[in-house]
Design a protein around this motif. Structure first.
Motif, short mmCIF file in Angstrom:
data_model
loop_
_atom_site.label_atom_id
_atom_site.label_comp_id
_atom_site.label_asym_id
_atom_site.label_seq_id
_atom_site.Cartn_x
_atom_site.Cartn_y
_atom_site.Cartn_z
N THR A 1 0.84 -1.20 0.00
CA THR A 1 0.00 0.00 0.00
C THR A 1 0.88 1.25 0.00
OG1 THR A 1 -1.80 -1.15 1.12
CG2 THR A 1 -1.75 1.25 1.31
N ALA A 2 1.94 1.24 0.78
CA ALA A 2 2.85 2.39 0.84
C ALA A 2 3.46 2.68 -0.51
CB ALA A 2 3.93 2.16 1.89
N ASP A 3 3.83 1.62 -1.27
CA ASP A 3 4.36 1.82 -2.62
C ASP A 3 3.40 2.65 -3.45
OD1 ASP A 3 6.69 0.25 -2.33
OD2 ASP A 3 5.65 -1.58 -2.90
N LEU A 4 2.14 2.27 -3.43
CA LEU A 4 1.13 2.94 -4.26
C LEU A 4 0.84 4.34 -3.78
CD1 LEU A 4 -1.25 -0.10 -4.70
CD2 LEU A 4 0.24 0.89 -6.44
N LEU A 5 0.75 4.55 -2.49
CA LEU A 5 0.47 5.88 -1.96
C LEU A 5 1.59 6.86 -2.29
CD1 LEU A 5 -1.11 5.03 1.51
CD2 LEU A 5 -2.28 5.67 -0.60
N GLU A 6 2.82 6.35 -2.44
CA GLU A 6 3.92 7.23 -2.83
C GLU A 6 3.81 7.65 -4.29
OE1 GLU A 6 7.77 5.77 -2.06
OE2 GLU A 6 7.61 5.97 0.12
N GLN A 7 3.27 6.76 -5.13
CA GLN A 7 3.20 7.04 -6.55
C GLN A 7 2.02 7.94 -6.92
OE1 GLN A 7 5.59 6.06 -8.65
NE2 GLN A 7 6.62 5.16 -6.89
N VAL A 8 0.89 7.73 -6.30
CA VAL A 8 -0.34 8.38 -6.72
C VAL A 8 -0.28 9.91 -6.66
CG1 VAL A 8 -2.78 8.69 -6.11
CG2 VAL A 8 -1.85 6.42 -6.40
#
Length: 202
Positions: A187-194
């Motif tokens: 989830t952290a990976d995605l929240l950094e990208q969005v």
């Protein structure tokens, strides 16, 4: 800061969040048994919030079991979404099988009509409807991202009678999917990208 070399510099601005079967029935532990990942719902909520904030497409998938005794049957209260699943989705798919691509309306057709090429798949359960949706999505040519920590599953009994812990099943889903059908992320990976793709005004 996370450092996942499999994740692109930024997700496609049209990447759709596919929330699979986040339904109240799965709170009935007497029916399903022990589960893993108590952070699952919080991570799903965080992803849904971020997708809403940035105007990205959101798809809700609901399992309508055909078995009257199932907590997921439409006549049973467990069929309803959990409280974290809020707002109106861009698309609501109902299904009675594992794959979200085999429901109504046709998910693949809708994604094609809306020029969506990337999917983020999460929800319940990890090794059934989430994994199957990711596999089919990958086979159909979508770039699928699978935040394993935004899924959970339950213990299962193997053919030899041995109990297989939910955490083991989830780990194997990650092994099965990554690099073959999807890219397994956090989830952290995605929240950094969005946030890098917040739509510009006007």
């Amino acid at each position: 800061m996370t450092d996942n070399p499999s994740l692109p510099r930024a997700l496609d601005p049209r990447a759709a969040l596919v929330l699979v079967d986040v339904q109240q029935a799965f709170d009935e532990t007497a029916y399903w048994g022990p589960r893993d990942n108590p952070s699952c719902e919080a991570n799903i909520e965080a992803l849904l919030t971020r997708w809403r904030e940035t105007g990205r497409p959101v798809i809700f998938v609901r399992h309508d079991s055909t078995a009257p005794s199932s907590p997921l049957h439409p006549d049973n209260p467990g069929n309803a979404f959990k409280d974290i699943i809020t707002g109106t989705p861009d698309l609501l798919v109902t299904k009675s099988v594992n794959s979200s691509f085999h429901g109504t309306p046709d998910l693949h057709a809708w994604l094609q009509e809306n020029a969506i090429e990337e999917l983020v798949v999460c929800g319940i359960t990890t090794n059934h409807c989430c994994e199957t949706t990711a596999r089919v999505g990958g086979n159909l040519g979508y770039r699928v991202y699978f935040p394993l920590d935004a899924t959970h599953t339950f213990d299962r009994i193997a053919q030899d009678g041995e109990n297989v812990a939910a955490a083991v099943l989830s780990r194997m889903t990650g092994v099965n999917l990554d690099g073959e059908f999807a890219t397994v992320v956090t989830t952290a990976d995605l929240l950094e990208q969005v946030p890098r793709l917040r739509p510009s005004a006007g």
